[in-house]
Design an enzyme around this catalytic site. Sequence first.
Site, mmCIF file in Angstrom:
data_model
loop_
_atom_site.group_PDB
_atom_site.id
_atom_site.type_symbol
_atom_site.label_atom_id
_atom_site.label_comp_id
_atom_site.label_asym_id
_atom_site.label_seq_id
_atom_site.Cartn_x
_atom_site.Cartn_y
_atom_site.Cartn_z
ATOM 1 N NE ARG A 178 -3.678 -2.073 2.500
ATOM 2 C CZ ARG A 178 -4.219 -2.463 3.637
ATOM 3 N NH1 ARG A 178 -4.063 -1.741 4.727
ATOM 4 N NH2 ARG A 178 -4.938 -3.551 3.686
ATOM 5 N NE ARG A 288 -0.906 -16.214 12.244
ATOM 6 C CZ ARG A 288 -2.011 -15.958 11.575
ATOM 7 N NH1 ARG A 288 -2.292 -14.715 11.242
ATOM 8 N NH2 ARG A 288 -2.841 -16.924 11.229
ATOM 9 C CD GLU A 311 -1.098 -19.322 13.418
ATOM 10 O OE1 GLU A 311 -1.953 -18.684 14.065
ATOM 11 O OE2 GLU A 311 -0.949 -19.211 12.195
ATOM 12 C CE1 TYR A 359 -8.827 -19.927 5.777
ATOM 13 C CE2 TYR A 359 -9.467 -18.077 4.384
ATOM 14 C CZ TYR A 359 -9.224 -18.606 5.634
ATOM 15 O OH TYR A 359 -9.402 -17.835 6.745
ATOM 16 C CG ASP A 361 -11.814 -15.136 5.261
ATOM 17 O OD1 ASP A 361 -11.133 -15.691 6.141
ATOM 18 O OD2 ASP A 361 -11.380 -14.223 4.535
HETATM 19 P P1 FDA Z 1 -15.526 -25.943 9.854
HETATM 20 O O1 FDA Z 1 -14.213 -26.605 9.720
HETATM 21 O O2 FDA Z 1 -15.625 -24.790 10.772
HETATM 22 O O3 FDA Z 1 -16.606 -27.012 10.319
HETATM 23 C C1 FDA Z 1 -16.628 -28.333 9.842
HETATM 24 C C2 FDA Z 1 -17.136 -29.227 10.948
HETATM 25 O O4 FDA Z 1 -17.334 -30.539 10.430
HETATM 26 C C3 FDA Z 1 -16.154 -29.369 12.108
HETATM 27 O O5 FDA Z 1 -16.798 -29.011 13.316
HETATM 28 C C4 FDA Z 1 -15.774 -30.841 12.081
HETATM 29 O O6 FDA Z 1 -15.559 -31.380 13.372
HETATM 30 C C5 FDA Z 1 -16.991 -31.466 11.424
HETATM 31 N N1 FDA Z 1 -16.696 -32.752 10.796
HETATM 32 C C6 FDA Z 1 -15.724 -33.030 9.903
HETATM 33 N N2 FDA Z 1 -15.744 -34.339 9.582
HETATM 34 C C7 FDA Z 1 -16.751 -34.897 10.282
HETATM 35 C C8 FDA Z 1 -17.256 -36.223 10.386
HETATM 36 N N3 FDA Z 1 -16.711 -37.233 9.715
HETATM 37 N N4 FDA Z 1 -18.304 -36.465 11.204
HETATM 38 C C9 FDA Z 1 -18.859 -35.440 11.913
HETATM 39 N N5 FDA Z 1 -18.405 -34.166 11.859
HETATM 40 C C10 FDA Z 1 -17.364 -33.902 11.056
HETATM 41 N N6 FDA Z 1 -12.291 -16.916 8.789
HETATM 42 C C11 FDA Z 1 -12.490 -15.587 8.908
HETATM 43 O O7 FDA Z 1 -13.460 -15.068 8.370
HETATM 44 N N7 FDA Z 1 -11.612 -14.819 9.647
HETATM 45 C C12 FDA Z 1 -10.534 -15.345 10.266
HETATM 46 O O8 FDA Z 1 -9.772 -14.625 10.911
HETATM 47 C C13 FDA Z 1 -10.305 -16.736 10.140
HETATM 48 N N8 FDA Z 1 -9.242 -17.326 10.736
HETATM 49 C C14 FDA Z 1 -8.980 -18.653 10.545
HETATM 50 C C15 FDA Z 1 -7.857 -19.216 11.124
HETATM 51 C C16 FDA Z 1 -7.583 -20.565 10.907
HETATM 52 C C17 FDA Z 1 -6.358 -21.171 11.510
HETATM 53 C C18 FDA Z 1 -8.448 -21.345 10.109
HETATM 54 C C19 FDA Z 1 -8.156 -22.786 9.810
HETATM 55 C C20 FDA Z 1 -9.593 -20.788 9.558
HETATM 56 C C21 FDA Z 1 -9.856 -19.430 9.774
HETATM 57 N N9 FDA Z 1 -10.996 -18.850 9.251
HETATM 58 C C22 FDA Z 1 -11.212 -17.504 9.392
HETATM 59 C C23 FDA Z 1 -11.948 -19.652 8.452
HETATM 60 C C24 FDA Z 1 -13.117 -20.200 9.249
HETATM 61 O O9 FDA Z 1 -12.661 -21.063 10.259
HETATM 62 C C25 FDA Z 1 -14.010 -20.926 8.228
HETATM 63 O O10 FDA Z 1 -14.640 -19.982 7.428
HETATM 64 C C26 FDA Z 1 -15.071 -21.732 8.841
HETATM 65 O O11 FDA Z 1 -14.473 -22.674 9.672
HETATM 66 C C27 FDA Z 1 -15.842 -22.443 7.741
HETATM 67 O O12 FDA Z 1 -16.845 -23.174 8.291
HETATM 68 P P2 FDA Z 1 -17.174 -24.651 7.816
HETATM 69 O O13 FDA Z 1 -18.464 -24.956 8.436
HETATM 70 O O14 FDA Z 1 -17.034 -24.770 6.359
HETATM 71 O O15 FDA Z 1 -15.978 -25.559 8.393
#
Ligand code: FDA
Length: 387
Positions: A178, A288, A311, A359, A361
């Site tokens: 920026r 971080r 982390e 990925y 958000d």
């Molecule tokens: P999510 O992973 O949350 O949920 C999936 C669920 O399915 C889990 O609870 C899991 O246990 C379950 N599951 C999987 N397999 C299964 C099975 N066989 N039987 C039963 N249950 C099962 N976003 C943002 O907007 N700002 C941010 O700052 C961040 N920061 C961030 C940091 C890190 C380290 C990560 C990894 C991700 C983020 N995110 C984020 C993204 C955010 O976490 C993401 O948008 C959501 O988790 C998406 O939601 P989902 O429901 O798709 O997946």
Amino acid sequence: MTDLVVVGSGFYGLTVAERLATERGLKVLIIDRRSHIGGNAYSANEPETGIEVHQYGAHLFHTSNERVWEYVNRFTAFTSYVHRVYTSHKGEVYPMPINLGTINQFFRSAHGPDAARALIKEQAAELGGKTPENLDEQGVNLIGRPLYEAFIREYTAKQWQTDPRELPASIISRLPVRYTYDNRYFNDTHEGLPVDGYTAWLERMADHPNITVQLDTDFFDTSQPINKAAVVGQVPVLYTGAVDRYFDYAEGELSWRTLDFEQEVLQVGDFQGTPVMNYPDADIPYTRIHEFRHFHPEREYPTDKTVIMREFSRFAERSDEPYYPVNTAADRERLLTYRGLTEGEPNVFFGGRLGTYQYLDMHMAIGAALSLVDNKLSPLFSGTKDV
Ligand code: FDA
């Protein structure tokens, strides 16, 4: 009777469940293999300090999608938190993402926007028009060697546990610079953190008489009554687990990066003065440090204790939490094959970050879930009990 089984209680699964329960009066059963709802957005108060800790890494909510913003505000109010990140390089702290402040501090200069732009352009011309062959060359090509080497190279090496010369150039298509002093991390219209924490928000989404949540239940555990073999073909299913796992890895595994977190309670009121400090140098093993108290300056947290989380990043094994898709050419090919297989599954909808190997958000996961309800699930259940 259950109208829909939702596998996974993350934002994607919860949004679909809430919409169908509220709008169409459907009975939804959500299962999750974890012992809490909310997927990766789950947070809990650290017991010694009461400080809210995001258990799967820091989660900052931001969106420019008005529909998503209106929707999420039904379940929580948001604080006025604005995310900013700093980076500690060779004993000096700089603002991120790279901006005029970073550039002038780094080069000990007082450039205006045009002079800074010209400087970076000149430094980025080092390759002389050659197409970058790896991530290292790509970084130099995008922002010039000095800034790339200081802030990006070793940080990326730590994230991937790989020398950037061995990584494909395609991993980074752009590195934002920026030419103003604005170091606000996100550019979205709306930003903030849930006033009562993530878990209260997530629980409110699930709090509906038509929604049942069953935790500690893995969809592939045949000793449980609700499992893949028992349910698919009988009841519509929304599956938000890993797509390769659903097909028992028949086409091979999709690769992910995972994170390891090292949490510590320190007997000081304030450790680093800011929520997130990056460590881009090779001699520090973590990428971080998060200090959670700073996400909620409006709360009354203890003044003599704080919680930090270091982390570390690495490639995921099958037993690790999958966090970021690696997305190699082989992964993309495999994903296409899996997508083909999903089409053959009777009334199973694949969604969320794991189900689509993407990925997302939080606002993207919620937005995609609202679209799935509009485009596929509402038509599927049309004719059933509209409320
Ligand atoms: P999510 O992973 O949350 O949920 C999936 C669920 O399915 C889990 O609870 C899991 O246990 C379950 N599951 C999987 N397999 C299964 C099975 N066989 N039987 C039963 N249950 C099962 N976003 C943002 O907007 N700002 C941010 O700052 C961040 N920061 C961030 C940091 C890190 C380290 C990560 C990894 C991700 C983020 N995110 C984020 C993204 C955010 O976490 C993401 O948008 C959501 O988790 C998406 O939601 P989902 O429901 O798709 O997946």
